[in-house]
Design a protein around this motif. Structure first.
Motif, PDB file in Angstrom:
ATOM      1  N   VAL A  11       0.858  -1.179   0.000  1.00 43.62           N
ATOM      2  CA  VAL A  11       0.000   0.000   0.000  1.00 43.62           C
ATOM      3  C   VAL A  11       0.893   1.226   0.000  1.00 43.62           C
ATOM      4  O   VAL A  11       1.757   1.379   0.855  1.00 43.62           O
ATOM      5  CB  VAL A  11      -0.923   0.023   1.239  1.00 43.62           C
ATOM      6  CG1 VAL A  11      -1.808   1.256   1.222  1.00 43.62           C
ATOM      7  CG2 VAL A  11      -1.770  -1.237   1.301  1.00 43.62           C
ATOM      8  N   CYS A  13       1.059   5.589  -0.510  1.00 46.50           N
ATOM      9  CA  CYS A  13       0.345   6.858  -0.569  1.00 46.50           C
ATOM     10  C   CYS A  13       1.301   7.900  -1.143  1.00 46.50           C
ATOM     11  O   CYS A  13       2.418   8.073  -0.646  1.00 46.50           O
ATOM     12  CB  CYS A  13      -0.138   7.275   0.815  1.00 46.50           C
ATOM     13  SG  CYS A  13      -1.148   8.771   0.806  1.00 46.50           S
ATOM     14  N   GLN A  98      -8.682  11.340 -11.960  1.00 45.23           N
ATOM     15  CA  GLN A  98      -9.043   9.946 -12.209  1.00 45.23           C
ATOM     16  C   GLN A  98      -9.268   9.701 -13.698  1.00 45.23           C
ATOM     17  O   GLN A  98      -8.835   8.675 -14.244  1.00 45.23           O
ATOM     18  CB  GLN A  98     -10.295   9.590 -11.405  1.00 45.23           C
ATOM     19  CG  GLN A  98     -10.069   9.530  -9.906  1.00 45.23           C
ATOM     20  CD  GLN A  98     -11.356   9.534  -9.115  1.00 45.23           C
ATOM     21  OE1 GLN A  98     -12.446   9.395  -9.673  1.00 45.23           O
ATOM     22  NE2 GLN A  98     -11.265   9.705  -7.799  1.00 45.23           N
ATOM     23  N   SER A 121     -13.401   7.233  -4.743  1.00 45.48           N
ATOM     24  CA  SER A 121     -12.824   8.187  -3.807  1.00 45.48           C
ATOM     25  C   SER A 121     -13.186   9.589  -4.270  1.00 45.48           C
ATOM     26  O   SER A 121     -13.001   9.924  -5.446  1.00 45.48           O
ATOM     27  CB  SER A 121     -11.301   8.041  -3.725  1.00 45.48           C
ATOM     28  OG  SER A 121     -10.751   9.015  -2.858  1.00 45.48           O
ATOM     29  N   SER A 124      -9.386  11.886  -3.533  1.00 42.74           N
ATOM     30  CA  SER A 124      -8.075  11.400  -3.934  1.00 42.74           C
ATOM     31  C   SER A 124      -8.248  10.506  -5.152  1.00 42.74           C
ATOM     32  O   SER A 124      -9.357  10.353  -5.668  1.00 42.74           O
ATOM     33  CB  SER A 124      -7.405  10.624  -2.795  1.00 42.74           C
ATOM     34  OG  SER A 124      -8.137   9.450  -2.499  1.00 42.74           O
ATOM     35  N   CYS A 125      -7.150   9.906  -5.599  1.00 43.16           N
ATOM     36  CA  CYS A 125      -7.209   8.940  -6.696  1.00 43.16           C
ATOM     37  C   CYS A 125      -6.647   7.625  -6.173  1.00 43.16           C
ATOM     38  O   CYS A 125      -5.445   7.510  -5.919  1.00 43.16           O
ATOM     39  CB  CYS A 125      -6.403   9.435  -7.894  1.00 43.16           C
ATOM     40  SG  CYS A 125      -6.442   8.324  -9.325  1.00 43.16           S
ATOM     41  N   LYS A 126      -7.532   6.645  -5.975  1.00 40.85           N
ATOM     42  CA  LYS A 126      -7.138   5.346  -5.449  1.00 40.85           C
ATOM     43  C   LYS A 126      -7.097   4.323  -6.574  1.00 40.85           C
ATOM     44  O   LYS A 126      -8.065   4.194  -7.325  1.00 40.85           O
ATOM     45  CB  LYS A 126      -8.109   4.883  -4.362  1.00 40.85           C
ATOM     46  CG  LYS A 126      -8.097   5.736  -3.111  1.00 40.85           C
ATOM     47  CD  LYS A 126      -9.052   5.176  -2.061  1.00 40.85           C
ATOM     48  CE  LYS A 126      -9.025   5.991  -0.785  1.00 40.85           C
ATOM     49  NZ  LYS A 126      -9.935   5.454   0.257  1.00 40.85           N
ATOM     50  N   ARG A 128      -5.997   0.230  -7.822  1.00 42.80           N
ATOM     51  CA  ARG A 128      -5.627  -1.147  -7.498  1.00 42.80           C
ATOM     52  C   ARG A 128      -5.030  -1.769  -8.741  1.00 42.80           C
ATOM     53  O   ARG A 128      -5.689  -1.895  -9.766  1.00 42.80           O
ATOM     54  CB  ARG A 128      -6.828  -1.951  -7.032  1.00 42.80           C
ATOM     55  CG  ARG A 128      -6.446  -3.399  -6.630  1.00 42.80           C
ATOM     56  CD  ARG A 128      -7.651  -4.163  -6.125  1.00 42.80           C
ATOM     57  NE  ARG A 128      -8.621  -4.369  -7.207  1.00 42.80           N
ATOM     58  CZ  ARG A 128      -9.911  -4.642  -6.994  1.00 42.80           C
ATOM     59  NH1 ARG A 128     -10.375  -4.693  -5.759  1.00 42.80           N
ATOM     60  NH2 ARG A 128     -10.735  -4.832  -8.004  1.00 42.80           N
ATOM     61  N   PHE A 138      -1.919  -1.486  -4.006  1.00 44.09           N
ATOM     62  CA  PHE A 138      -2.842  -0.374  -3.834  1.00 44.09           C
ATOM     63  C   PHE A 138      -2.057   0.935  -3.762  1.00 44.09           C
ATOM     64  O   PHE A 138      -1.070   1.030  -3.028  1.00 44.09           O
ATOM     65  CB  PHE A 138      -3.676  -0.554  -2.564  1.00 44.09           C
ATOM     66  CG  PHE A 138      -4.614  -1.727  -2.636  1.00 44.09           C
ATOM     67  CD1 PHE A 138      -5.900  -1.583  -3.133  1.00 44.09           C
ATOM     68  CD2 PHE A 138      -4.205  -2.984  -2.209  1.00 44.09           C
ATOM     69  CE1 PHE A 138      -6.764  -2.672  -3.205  1.00 44.09           C
ATOM     70  CE2 PHE A 138      -5.059  -4.075  -2.277  1.00 44.09           C
ATOM     71  CZ  PHE A 138      -6.340  -3.912  -2.776  1.00 44.09           C
ATOM     72  N   GLU A 140      -2.658   5.199  -3.418  1.00 47.02           N
ATOM     73  CA  GLU A 140      -3.549   6.344  -3.234  1.00 47.02           C
ATOM     74  C   GLU A 140      -2.768   7.621  -3.488  1.00 47.02           C
ATOM     75  O   GLU A 140      -1.725   7.859  -2.868  1.00 47.02           O
ATOM     76  CB  GLU A 140      -4.156   6.380  -1.833  1.00 47.02           C
ATOM     77  CG  GLU A 140      -5.113   7.567  -1.663  1.00 47.02           C
ATOM     78  CD  GLU A 140      -5.830   7.588  -0.336  1.00 47.02           C
ATOM     79  OE1 GLU A 140      -6.797   8.360  -0.188  1.00 47.02           O
ATOM     80  OE2 GLU A 140      -5.419   6.831   0.563  1.00 47.02           O
ATOM     81  N   GLN A 157      -6.619  15.276   1.519  1.00 48.78           N
ATOM     82  CA  GLN A 157      -6.994  14.174   2.397  1.00 48.78           C
ATOM     83  C   GLN A 157      -7.467  14.693   3.750  1.00 48.78           C
ATOM     84  O   GLN A 157      -6.843  15.577   4.344  1.00 48.78           O
ATOM     85  CB  GLN A 157      -5.807  13.241   2.590  1.00 48.78           C
ATOM     86  CG  GLN A 157      -6.146  11.891   3.188  1.00 48.78           C
ATOM     87  CD  GLN A 157      -4.953  10.971   3.189  1.00 48.78           C
ATOM     88  OE1 GLN A 157      -3.855  11.373   3.563  1.00 48.78           O
ATOM     89  NE2 GLN A 157      -5.130   9.737   2.773  1.00 48.78           N
TER      90      GLN A 157
END
Length: 305
Positions: A11, A13, A98, A121, A124-126, A128, A138, A140, A157
């Motif tokens: 993960v 960020c 996005q 989201s 933000s832009c998440k 996978r 993942f 973010e 955020q």
């Protein structure tokens, strides 16, 4: 920073800096220091970029074009695409970014090795990313506007479960924290265990009312007071005990000072706004002073840990 409270490196960020394009300027309207919830806004204004006074072709900027030309260009400008009124809108930026990521991914050769899904989201832009073997990564991406030349940003955020208007940005210290931990890594012995301490303590606090940010603040204070030579792996248990006792003392006193406000012992490579150095320390446990029930619960949670 090199650690994860979940014990995984799958993960990530990332902070995506937002800068004004040519012909625009950002003006930060800041709320009170430590204000919760944050009331920071980013106002966008057109800047004069006319070349008529520079001895070249008479070209007018967005600000000084005739009204019909100005209205047409404004629709295509930052003001029309990413703002509500004259203020940067987090949710509009997220939707725009996005869409941009989806379009760019289709053009990338790597897209054949991974499948990508943009997760829901609003701020933000998440993403996978999944390999053919089923392993997922993942990512973010949050958006930030820099405060001058400092390492402090206004971030898209916000804390989960809190309503924040789309034109409101929260102040984030993530970049300054990363630079502090990099400074520690350069100065510390190779077998220093401070990140392992963070990970172990964060894991033990999962399910309690303690945030990883509060724990990280405790560890940063201790890294500034306990010599780095005393954070070797053979002293791991002693440092874990120091962390938990420091946190317990903060709970009893209902006070945990913010690391970056009024802290005179700051590495030179961490760049803070001048106001931070002269500011009074901000109590991150202010809520415990105001709510006896919350204070009692925090003490019970600590005893269980």
């Amino acid at each position: 920073e090199g650690w994860s409270p979940h014990g995984t490196d799958s993960v990530f960020c990332l902070l995506v800096p937002i800068k004004p394009p040519r012909g625009h300027a950002f003006h930060l309207e800041l709320g009170a220091a430590g204000e919760m919830p944050a009331k920071n806004c980013v106002r966008v204004e057109l800047e004069c970029m006319c070349t008529r006074d520079q001895g070249v072709e008479n070209v007018l900027c967005l600000l000084h074009q005739p009204e019909e030309g100005l209205s047409r260009n404004q629709v295509l400008s930052l003001l029309g695409t990413l703002c509500t009124g004259s203020y940067l809108d987090v949710e509009k930026i997220a939707r725009w970014f996005q869409k941009l990521v989806r379009s760019a991914w289709r053009e990338m050769p790597q897209s054949r090795l991974y499948t990508m899904k943009v997760l829901p989201s609003s701020r933000s832009c998440k993403l996978r990313l999944t390999t053919a073997s089923g392993r997922s990564l993942f990512i973010e991406m949050v958006f930030g506007v820099q405060r001058g030349d400092s390492d402090i940003f206004l971030s898209s955020q916000t804390k989960e479960g809190t309503f924040t208007p789309s034109t409101t940005w929260a102040e984030t210290y993530d970049v300054a924290e990363v630079k502090f931990f990099r400074h520690v890594a350069r100065q510390a012995p190779r077998d220093t265990s401070h990140l392992k301490c963070l990970q172990l303590c964060a894991g033990s606090l999962v399910g309690t009312g303690f945030s990883s940010d509060a724990l990280k603040t405790v560890v940063m204070h201790l890294l500034n007071t306990i010599p780095l030579s005393s954070w070797r792996r053979r002293e791991l248990l002693m440092r874990l005990q120091d962390i938990m006792w420091y946190l317990h003392g903060c709970l009893e006193e209902k006070r945990l000072d913010h690391f970056f406000f009024g802290n005179e012992n700051m590495p030179e490579d961490v760049i803070l706004p001048p106001a931070f150095q002269a500011a009074e320390p901000i109590n991150l446990f202010q809520c415990l002073l105001q709510d006896p029930a919350a204070h009692a619960k925090a003490l019970r949670d600590f005893e269980e840990v």
